[in-house]
Design a protein around this motif. Structure first.
Motif, short mmCIF file in Angstrom:
data_model
loop_
_atom_site.label_atom_id
_atom_site.label_comp_id
_atom_site.label_asym_id
_atom_site.label_seq_id
_atom_site.Cartn_x
_atom_site.Cartn_y
_atom_site.Cartn_z
N UNK A 21 0.83 -1.20 0.00
CA UNK A 21 0.00 0.00 0.00
C UNK A 21 0.87 1.25 0.00
N UNK A 22 0.50 2.22 -0.83
CA UNK A 22 1.06 3.56 -0.74
C UNK A 22 -0.09 4.53 -0.59
N UNK A 23 -0.07 5.29 0.51
CA UNK A 23 -1.08 6.31 0.78
C UNK A 23 -0.43 7.69 0.68
N UNK A 24 -0.98 8.55 -0.15
CA UNK A 24 -0.54 9.93 -0.23
C UNK A 24 -1.67 10.82 0.26
N UNK A 25 -1.40 11.60 1.31
CA UNK A 25 -2.40 12.51 1.86
C UNK A 25 -1.86 13.93 1.81
N UNK A 26 -2.71 14.88 1.45
CA UNK A 26 -2.30 16.27 1.55
C UNK A 26 -2.45 16.72 3.00
N UNK A 27 -1.76 17.78 3.36
CA UNK A 27 -1.89 18.34 4.71
C UNK A 27 -3.35 18.72 4.98
N UNK A 28 -4.03 19.24 3.98
CA UNK A 28 -5.44 19.62 4.15
C UNK A 28 -6.28 18.42 4.54
N UNK A 80 2.67 8.75 3.09
CA UNK A 80 3.32 10.04 2.91
C UNK A 80 2.33 11.18 2.99
N UNK A 81 2.84 12.35 3.36
CA UNK A 81 2.02 13.57 3.47
C UNK A 81 2.65 14.64 2.59
N UNK A 82 1.80 15.39 1.88
CA UNK A 82 2.26 16.52 1.07
C UNK A 82 1.95 17.80 1.84
N UNK A 83 2.96 18.44 2.44
CA UNK A 83 2.70 19.66 3.21
C UNK A 83 2.26 20.81 2.31
N UNK A 131 6.34 12.65 -5.53
CA UNK A 131 7.64 13.33 -5.48
C UNK A 131 7.62 14.53 -4.55
N UNK A 132 6.44 15.04 -4.19
CA UNK A 132 6.31 16.19 -3.29
C UNK A 132 6.04 15.78 -1.85
N UNK A 133 5.89 14.48 -1.59
CA UNK A 133 5.48 14.01 -0.26
C UNK A 133 6.70 13.71 0.62
#
Length: 282
Positions: free
Chosen positions: A165-172, A203-206, A258-260
């Protein structure tokens, strides 16, 4: 090509009929067509009988084998693209029971080995605490207890070492106050815990990491292996099976990835944000 949601199901029948008619017009048996298209006769039969939805590549091979070109080829390829697209509206899901949707997702998760979740708006059920799940369902009427239970039950899939699993979440998405401050602090602690599972990459994208305008997140989507993408909207979900669509969303995912930040840097951010929620209740 414009898709009308109510016509997507009909396109499968239209495609099967068009392929069958064109085969007969070409004077070919199913066996002869299968040989030309490098497929089995059983596959051709199942496609024409609507037991199997062919991919775009399948239809391209069949069209070439039939020698079809011009408007006929264009029509069949357009039907193939529509046949590989499905619309699932929220109202229909609610009428059937949202717990039934959870059963469908569970079956899909069993046969999938590699998952990519892009979450720009909120935290997905596989990562959610019970309080967060209940808060996410608050706009739905009726008893949601079975749906909550099904969502939480599905989380066991995260412990299957054969899945990745890869989870990408934005800060929002992480900081949106869907529940009470203490419930949100507990939810962020849950994300920290999940991030330590060996087969999970979280991962989180600030917000202070700004990419080009062309990379602005548009919607929640999940990529299942290289087979399917589910794109979520406010009123339903679009299911895409065309390999070109799947490839495009995988490429989008890689750009966002790439931004996380991951690992300890991610957990440090989550701890800081959890502490901020904790301070709010004092």
């Amino acid at each position: 090509m414009t898709f009308e949601p109510e016509s997507l199901g009909q396109s499968r029948s239209d495609l099967a009929q068009a392929l069958r008619s064109e085969r007969k017009r070409a004077g070919l048996t199913q066996t002869r067509l299968a040989q030309r298209a490098n497929m089995s006769q059983t596959k051709i039969s199942n496609i024409e009988a609507r037991k199997l939805t062919p991919t775009i590549v399948d239809v391209e091979l069949i069209v070439d084998a039939l020698g079809a070109d011009g408007p006929v080829a264009t029509q069949m390829l357009a039907l193939a693209r529509a046949a590989n697209t499905e619309w699932q509206d929220d109202w229909a899901s609610q009428r059937r029971g949202l717990d039934k949707k959870q059963n469908e997702l569970a079956r899909l998760e069993v046969v999938t080995a590699e998952f990519r979740f892009f979450l720009p708006t909120m935290i997905t059920g596989l990562l959610a605490t019970p309080d967060y799940v209940r808060a996410s369902l608050s706009r739905n009427s009726g008893d949601m207890s079975r749906t909550v239970a099904k969502k939480l039950e599905r989380q066991q899939i995260l412990m299957d070492p054969s899945k990745h699993f890869t989870f990408l979440l934005t800060e929002q998405a992480v900081r949106w106050p869907l529940a009470s401050p203490i419930a949100m602090a507990m939810q962020l602690d849950r994300l920290v815990s999940v991030s330590r599972i060996p087969n999970v990459r979280l991962g989180v994208i600030p917000l202070d990491i700004v990419g080009p305008v062309s990379e602005t997140p548009l919607s929640v989507f999940t990529v299942y292996d290289r087979r399917m993408v589910q794109v979520e909207t406010h009123t339903g979900a679009l299911i895409l099976r065309d390999h070109r669509d799947v490839s495009t969303y995988r490429e989008d995912f890689e750009r966002y990835e790439s931004h996380a930040v991951f690992g300890e840097a991610c957990r440090s951010l989550l701890d800081d944000w959890a502490s901020a929620f904790t301070r709010q209740r004092k």
